[in-house]
Scaffold this active site. Sequence first.
Site, PDB file in Angstrom:
ATOM      1  N   ALA A 144      39.853  -1.886 -29.929  1.00  0.00           N
ATOM      2  CA  ALA A 144      39.900  -2.584 -31.209  1.00  0.00           C
ATOM      3  C   ALA A 144      39.606  -1.658 -32.392  1.00  0.00           C
ATOM      4  CB  ALA A 144      38.941  -3.759 -31.216  1.00  0.00           C
ATOM      5  N   THR A 145      38.829  -0.608 -32.176  1.00  0.00           N
ATOM      6  CA  THR A 145      38.568   0.331 -33.272  1.00  0.00           C
ATOM      7  C   THR A 145      39.880   0.956 -33.730  1.00  0.00           C
ATOM      8  OG1 THR A 145      36.349   0.815 -32.453  1.00  0.00           O
ATOM      9  CG2 THR A 145      37.337   2.444 -33.928  1.00  0.00           C
ATOM     10  N   ASN A 185      30.673 -10.518 -34.311  1.00  0.00           N
ATOM     11  CA  ASN A 185      30.116  -9.961 -33.088  1.00  0.00           C
ATOM     12  C   ASN A 185      28.592 -10.037 -33.018  1.00  0.00           C
ATOM     13  OD1 ASN A 185      30.937  -7.983 -35.211  1.00  0.00           O
ATOM     14  ND2 ASN A 185      29.497  -6.682 -34.095  1.00  0.00           N
ATOM     15  N   SER A 218      40.666  -6.298 -27.835  1.00  0.00           N
ATOM     16  CA  SER A 218      40.253  -5.221 -26.941  1.00  0.00           C
ATOM     17  C   SER A 218      39.954  -5.769 -25.550  1.00  0.00           C
ATOM     18  CB  SER A 218      39.001  -4.570 -27.523  1.00  0.00           C
ATOM     19  OG  SER A 218      38.646  -3.422 -26.796  1.00  0.00           O
ATOM     20  N   ALA A 219      40.407  -5.062 -24.514  1.00  0.00           N
ATOM     21  CA  ALA A 219      40.265  -5.575 -23.146  1.00  0.00           C
ATOM     22  C   ALA A 219      38.807  -5.695 -22.700  1.00  0.00           C
ATOM     23  CB  ALA A 219      41.035  -4.675 -22.177  1.00  0.00           C
ATOM     24  N   HIS A 220      37.971  -4.712 -23.092  1.00  0.00           N
ATOM     25  CA  HIS A 220      36.621  -4.694 -22.506  1.00  0.00           C
ATOM     26  C   HIS A 220      35.691  -5.767 -23.044  1.00  0.00           C
ATOM     27  CE1 HIS A 220      33.892  -2.687 -25.537  1.00  0.00           C
ATOM     28  NE2 HIS A 220      35.045  -2.322 -26.050  1.00  0.00           N
ATOM     29  N   CYS A 246      20.996  -0.516 -32.208  1.00  0.00           N
ATOM     30  CA  CYS A 246      22.376  -0.042 -32.315  1.00  0.00           C
ATOM     31  C   CYS A 246      23.361  -1.174 -32.076  1.00  0.00           C
ATOM     32  CB  CYS A 246      22.648   1.038 -31.289  1.00  0.00           C
ATOM     33  SG  CYS A 246      21.171   1.769 -30.618  1.00  0.00           S
TER      34      CYS A 246
END
Length: 393
Positions: free
Chosen positions: A74-75, A154, A202-204, A329
Amino acid sequence: MLHSPIYMDNHATTRTDPRVVDAMLPYFTDRYGNAASKNHVFGWQAEEAVKAARRQIASIIGATDREIVFTSGATESNNLAIKGAAQANRPQGNHIITSVTEHKAVLDPCKRLEREGFQVSWLPVDRFGLIDPEAVERAITPKTILLSIMAANNEIGTLQPIQEIGRICKAKSVLFHTDATQAVGKAPIDVEEMGIDILSFSAHKMYGPKGVGALYVRRRDPRVRLEPLFDGGGHEHGLRSGTLPVPLVVGFGVACDLCAGETVEEARRLTALRDRLHRAIASRLDDVSLNGHPTKRLPGNLNLSFAGVKGEALLISMKDVAVSSGSACTSAQSAPSHVLKALGLPDDLVDASLRFGLGRFNTEEEIDFVADLVLRNVMAMRAQSPIWQMTHR
Ligand SMILES: *Cc1c(COP(=O)(O)O)cnc(C)c1O
């Protein structure tokens, strides 16, 4: 049996579903061809597999397979969407609109464009993290070429009014990009119904492998033009050169299929687990506040602030449970959450926050275990805090 450590950080990444891994394996060992090789069976097998995956991936967002561009995640999708649309539409204008609670992978490309002479409007959010569609409408000028608003946050899970925003963009002929990385597979997303022109995922984040993502790029009404980030072999309609990671693409496809088959049922299950965790904590502890919207929220998201406690210390005290804190983080860097700050939360409550991200593999037993652990550790930490003791007699 409870297996520790317990994973409740599914907004950061998810476990690759074993069924996804099984589907991927043959494409490492036996069917390892390059999907762009046209002259032999290895290439044809790989191409067939990519084709099938592309259909599975397109289908989960209501797109057609020709509108899917594979990326590394996605980034990269966000960078291609934002920089690509900005560069390709520079003759039409230089104004971009986004919001203050976006992921860094949207904020930072927008900041770079700002340094390069584009004008960026940063829309605020209300105390639940919601964007006001009327503010979107007011922000649009004749020079606006792109609007980028995430589908689901998120950190706090807030779901934005994507359909309303899409309608406004359509009416004003402004391209609408959404970072739907947290939403796809978990909340209904349909690019036609919602008027989305460009969409990152994004897949992950949906039980697929790390290292592969997609960008949906609308082909008609309107046909979206993007400038590619890199040049090379001209793969993916020239938008993303480079050999496709066939095993990852295959896994991404299966991950989409698995999510698509159970979105509604899984959302119901996760909402119940999430509410159970919330209830178990909030009914037994004072001064616990929910961050984000009470109902317009991702099923698996629970973001809480525990007054009088440092989230980071609480996190460390629960070393058998994987969760995130609002001051730790959320990316490779560590800084107080820009999302919680944008809600108007005072610094001490930003620092006092924990994010629980529930997912497919969490069980009721784990919820009860984590609730008890949180309860015990928060009470112990408050008992050790002289200020808390003085003010809460
Ligand atoms: C995880 C995430 C990203 C980054 O995705 P990668 O595939 O890890 O690059 C972008 N946006 C949101 C909303 C995310 O949750």
